[in-house]
Design a protein around this motif. Sequence first.
Motif, PDB file in Angstrom:
ATOM      1  N   ALA A 142       0.839  -1.196   0.000  1.00  0.00           N
ATOM      2  CA  ALA A 142       0.000   0.000   0.000  1.00  0.00           C
ATOM      3  C   ALA A 142       0.875   1.247   0.000  1.00  0.00           C
ATOM      4  N   TYR A 145       2.282   1.707  -3.489  1.00  0.00           N
ATOM      5  CA  TYR A 145       1.249   2.233  -4.386  1.00  0.00           C
ATOM      6  C   TYR A 145       1.049   3.726  -4.139  1.00  0.00           C
ATOM      7  N   LYS A 146       0.997   4.119  -2.871  1.00  0.00           N
ATOM      8  CA  LYS A 146       0.805   5.533  -2.523  1.00  0.00           C
ATOM      9  C   LYS A 146       1.955   6.372  -3.054  1.00  0.00           C
TER      10      LYS A 146
END
Length: 177
Positions: A142, A145-146
Motif C-alpha cells: 500500500a 502504491y501511494k
Amino acid sequence: MGVIFINRKTSEVLIPDEVVTVLNQIQGKELADKHLLRILRVLSDAELSNILKSYGKRIRGVSRGEKISTILHSGIAVRDMLSRDLFDEADNQNKRKERLKQLIADLDIDADKIGFTLDERIDVILQSLNTAADREFDAISATGYKEMFDALVQNFQGTDATGAPETLVQRIRYEYE
C-alpha cells in the motif's frame, strides 16, 4: 486512454503489460519477449548455437549477444525451442528432462511440482513466467502504491479539452465518469 502512455520529456512510449499480452496472443506467442530474453540469457553458448543451427542461421563468428538477438527476433516458438531445438540430436529424453529441471532452477522458478514429462516441465516454465507479472503486481505494498501515485500526481502535466491545465485526479475522474 490507458492503451499507451507517452512521456513527452523523454520521448518514450510506454505500453502496459495487459496491452502487450493481447498483442502477443494475436501473434500466437506463448511467452512475452521479456521472458524469452530471460530464458535465452540463462542458456549456454552451445545451446544458443543448437537453436540457431536448427533454423539454418549462422553460428560461426557470431557473438553471444547477436545469437540472443537473432533468436529473439526470429519468431521461434518457445515450446519448440525448449522441447527440441535446445538439444543435440543425440540427447535422450532423460537428458532433456534433466536440462529443463536445471533451467527451472536457473530461472529461480519456485514450483511445487516440476513435472515428470518434458511437456509438463515446459508448461511449468511457461506458466510460471506468464504469471510472474501477476505475482509482482500482488506484491506491491500500500505504501509503494501511494508513493507511485504521489509521483504520478507530481509529474502529471495535462490539459483538458478546453486547453486549461488539469491535475491527474481531475483527468482520472473525467475519464472514468
